[in-house]
Design a protein around this motif. Structure first.
Motif, mmCIF file in Angstrom:
data_model
loop_
_atom_site.group_PDB
_atom_site.id
_atom_site.type_symbol
_atom_site.label_atom_id
_atom_site.label_comp_id
_atom_site.label_asym_id
_atom_site.label_seq_id
_atom_site.Cartn_x
_atom_site.Cartn_y
_atom_site.Cartn_z
ATOM 1 N N VAL A 23 -11.997 -29.891 22.841
ATOM 2 C CA VAL A 23 -12.060 -29.845 24.512
ATOM 3 C C VAL A 23 -13.434 -30.606 24.967
ATOM 4 O O VAL A 23 -13.550 -31.147 25.898
ATOM 5 C CB VAL A 23 -11.891 -28.472 24.984
ATOM 6 N N ASN A 24 -14.446 -30.621 23.995
ATOM 7 C CA ASN A 24 -15.690 -30.974 24.323
ATOM 8 C C ASN A 24 -15.701 -32.438 25.105
ATOM 9 O O ASN A 24 -16.443 -32.788 25.836
ATOM 10 C CB ASN A 24 -16.766 -30.988 23.344
ATOM 11 N N PRO A 25 -14.997 -33.311 24.203
ATOM 12 C CA PRO A 25 -15.090 -34.741 24.937
ATOM 13 C C PRO A 25 -14.611 -34.842 26.354
ATOM 14 O O PRO A 25 -14.881 -35.429 27.252
ATOM 15 C CB PRO A 25 -14.134 -35.580 23.875
ATOM 16 N N LEU A 26 -13.416 -34.402 26.579
ATOM 17 C CA LEU A 26 -12.942 -33.865 27.869
ATOM 18 C C LEU A 26 -13.939 -33.580 29.000
ATOM 19 O O LEU A 26 -14.209 -34.060 30.068
ATOM 20 C CB LEU A 26 -11.762 -32.955 28.025
ATOM 21 N N LEU A 27 -14.493 -32.431 28.472
ATOM 22 C CA LEU A 27 -15.648 -31.791 29.427
ATOM 23 C C LEU A 27 -16.645 -32.760 29.559
ATOM 24 O O LEU A 27 -17.466 -32.711 30.788
ATOM 25 C CB LEU A 27 -15.999 -30.335 28.796
ATOM 26 N N VAL A 28 -17.197 -33.248 28.765
ATOM 27 C CA VAL A 28 -18.601 -34.431 28.834
ATOM 28 C C VAL A 28 -18.081 -35.375 29.743
ATOM 29 O O VAL A 28 -18.645 -35.758 30.717
ATOM 30 C CB VAL A 28 -18.954 -34.702 27.156
ATOM 31 N N LEU A 29 -16.865 -35.997 29.456
ATOM 32 C CA LEU A 29 -16.562 -37.214 30.296
ATOM 33 C C LEU A 29 -16.302 -36.651 31.782
ATOM 34 O O LEU A 29 -16.521 -37.423 32.600
ATOM 35 C CB LEU A 29 -15.171 -37.781 29.710
ATOM 36 N N TYR A 64 -22.459 -39.065 20.832
ATOM 37 C CA TYR A 64 -22.384 -40.443 19.908
ATOM 38 C C TYR A 64 -21.284 -40.723 19.765
ATOM 39 O O TYR A 64 -21.055 -42.255 19.551
ATOM 40 C CB TYR A 64 -23.201 -40.216 18.477
ATOM 41 N N ARG A 65 -20.284 -40.022 19.262
ATOM 42 C CA ARG A 65 -18.787 -40.334 19.247
ATOM 43 C C ARG A 65 -18.202 -41.068 20.289
ATOM 44 O O ARG A 65 -17.532 -41.925 20.085
ATOM 45 C CB ARG A 65 -18.046 -39.185 18.643
ATOM 46 N N LEU A 66 -18.528 -40.651 21.416
ATOM 47 C CA LEU A 66 -17.856 -41.328 22.827
ATOM 48 C C LEU A 66 -18.610 -42.331 22.860
ATOM 49 O O LEU A 66 -17.986 -43.568 23.396
ATOM 50 C CB LEU A 66 -18.197 -40.281 23.901
ATOM 51 N N SER A 67 -19.888 -42.876 22.598
ATOM 52 C CA SER A 67 -20.600 -43.821 22.721
ATOM 53 C C SER A 67 -19.985 -44.747 21.883
ATOM 54 O O SER A 67 -19.800 -46.085 22.166
ATOM 55 C CB SER A 67 -22.132 -43.661 22.357
ATOM 56 N N SER A 68 -19.595 -44.649 20.528
ATOM 57 C CA SER A 68 -19.464 -45.420 19.671
ATOM 58 C C SER A 68 -17.587 -45.919 19.921
ATOM 59 O O SER A 68 -17.461 -47.106 19.601
ATOM 60 C CB SER A 68 -19.257 -44.756 18.179
ATOM 61 N N GLN A 69 -17.019 -45.035 20.709
ATOM 62 C CA GLN A 69 -15.762 -45.678 21.133
ATOM 63 C C GLN A 69 -15.876 -46.267 22.525
ATOM 64 O O GLN A 69 -14.781 -46.872 22.888
ATOM 65 C CB GLN A 69 -14.936 -44.172 21.195
ATOM 66 N N GLY A 70 -16.865 -46.415 22.921
ATOM 67 C CA GLY A 70 -17.128 -47.213 24.162
ATOM 68 C C GLY A 70 -16.906 -46.632 25.544
ATOM 69 O O GLY A 70 -16.537 -47.057 26.519
ATOM 70 N N VAL A 72 -18.847 -43.870 26.816
ATOM 71 C CA VAL A 72 -20.157 -43.517 27.280
ATOM 72 C C VAL A 72 -21.186 -44.578 26.811
ATOM 73 O O VAL A 72 -21.069 -45.012 25.588
ATOM 74 C CB VAL A 72 -20.503 -41.974 26.850
ATOM 75 N N ARG A 73 -22.077 -44.553 27.882
ATOM 76 C CA ARG A 73 -23.346 -45.559 27.434
ATOM 77 C C ARG A 73 -24.725 -44.917 27.925
ATOM 78 O O ARG A 73 -24.731 -44.143 28.747
ATOM 79 C CB ARG A 73 -23.258 -46.937 28.049
ATOM 80 N N GLU A 74 -25.725 -45.286 27.305
ATOM 81 C CA GLU A 74 -26.858 -44.693 27.733
ATOM 82 C C GLU A 74 -27.328 -45.570 29.023
ATOM 83 O O GLU A 74 -26.996 -46.430 29.310
ATOM 84 C CB GLU A 74 -27.976 -45.275 26.586
ATOM 85 N N GLY A 75 -27.843 -44.669 29.926
ATOM 86 C CA GLY A 75 -28.391 -45.001 31.324
ATOM 87 C C GLY A 75 -29.702 -45.035 31.184
ATOM 88 O O GLY A 75 -30.490 -45.288 30.125
ATOM 89 N N GLN A 76 -30.261 -44.602 32.386
ATOM 90 C CA GLN A 76 -31.817 -44.810 32.464
ATOM 91 C C GLN A 76 -32.428 -43.631 31.504
ATOM 92 O O GLN A 76 -31.993 -42.627 31.170
ATOM 93 C CB GLN A 76 -32.210 -44.641 33.936
ATOM 94 N N LYS A 77 -33.717 -43.930 31.538
ATOM 95 C CA LYS A 77 -34.507 -42.950 30.719
ATOM 96 C C LYS A 77 -35.677 -42.468 32.012
ATOM 97 O O LYS A 77 -35.981 -43.260 32.578
ATOM 98 C CB LYS A 77 -35.532 -43.551 29.770
ATOM 99 N N GLN A 87 -32.923 -39.048 28.293
ATOM 100 C CA GLN A 87 -32.172 -40.106 28.221
ATOM 101 C C GLN A 87 -30.551 -39.581 28.976
ATOM 102 O O GLN A 87 -30.190 -38.605 28.452
ATOM 103 C CB GLN A 87 -31.798 -40.619 26.920
ATOM 104 N N TYR A 88 -30.685 -40.214 30.041
ATOM 105 C CA TYR A 88 -29.271 -39.966 30.600
ATOM 106 C C TYR A 88 -28.115 -41.083 30.216
ATOM 107 O O TYR A 88 -28.376 -41.940 29.605
ATOM 108 C CB TYR A 88 -29.602 -40.678 32.072
ATOM 109 N N TYR A 89 -27.005 -40.231 30.199
ATOM 110 C CA TYR A 89 -25.649 -41.084 29.733
ATOM 111 C C TYR A 89 -24.869 -41.210 30.887
ATOM 112 O O TYR A 89 -24.771 -40.319 31.997
ATOM 113 C CB TYR A 89 -25.015 -40.255 28.670
ATOM 114 N N GLU A 90 -24.270 -42.165 30.961
ATOM 115 C CA GLU A 90 -22.950 -42.274 31.889
ATOM 116 C C GLU A 90 -21.803 -42.800 31.246
ATOM 117 O O GLU A 90 -21.596 -43.380 30.497
ATOM 118 C CB GLU A 90 -23.692 -43.560 33.052
ATOM 119 N N ILE A 91 -20.715 -42.663 32.089
ATOM 120 C CA ILE A 91 -19.334 -42.924 31.821
ATOM 121 C C ILE A 91 -18.996 -44.242 31.908
ATOM 122 O O ILE A 91 -19.594 -44.937 32.898
ATOM 123 C CB ILE A 91 -18.284 -41.803 32.278
ATOM 124 N N THR A 92 -18.346 -45.051 31.148
ATOM 125 C CA THR A 92 -18.066 -46.478 31.363
ATOM 126 C C THR A 92 -16.556 -46.546 31.974
ATOM 127 O O THR A 92 -15.723 -45.633 31.917
ATOM 128 C CB THR A 92 -17.781 -46.996 29.998
#
Length: 125
Positions: A23-29, A64-70, A72-77, A87-92
């Motif tokens: 469930v974690n990927p769903l909740l993070v997204l 990291y897994r969601l990022s490698s799948q495209g 999630v991406r790194e946003g501003q710091k 390090q902020y992350y944002e959804i693609t």
């Protein structure tokens, strides 16, 4: 002392561990669909919104897994008041699409499990 189930003893993981892993990927997204967040903020939000019932300390592997799948991406710091880099992350856009897909799967699977439990409960009466 808490008694461990046989599966916990054999695998080292509990039902709760496996559930969170799924469930974690769903909740993070879901959180990132609201606004960009840093990892500690996400963990805090999950705990707060669940009234302390959903706590997780290791969200980096999920990110990291969601990022490698495209998804999630790194946003501003930002530098916090205590001089820590946040390090902020944002959804693609692909992450939004994936979130909608897994929300649908989650809803269908949850309903199926509840239906099975209801029918099983009727059999016990």
């Amino acid at each position: 002392m808490k008694k461990e189930s046989k599966s916990t003893k054999e695998s080292g993981h509990s039902f709760e561990d496996y559930f969170k892993r799924a469930v974690n990927p769903l909740l993070v997204l879901l959180l990132l669909s609201e606004r960009p967040m840093y990892v500690y903020e996400m963990a805090h939000e999950l705990e707060k919104r669940s009234a302390g019932q959903y706590a997780i300390s290791l969200l980096y592997p999920v990110i990291y897994r969601l990022s490698s799948q495209g998804f999630v991406r790194e946003g501003q710091k930002e530098i916090s008041d205590d001089n820590r880099v946040r390090q902020y992350y944002e959804i693609t856009p692909d992450g939004i699409t994936y979130l909608r897909q897994i929300e649908d799967v989650y809803d269908k699977m949850s309903e199926a499990v509840q239906q099975i439990r209801r029918v099983s409960g009727e059999d016990k009466v």
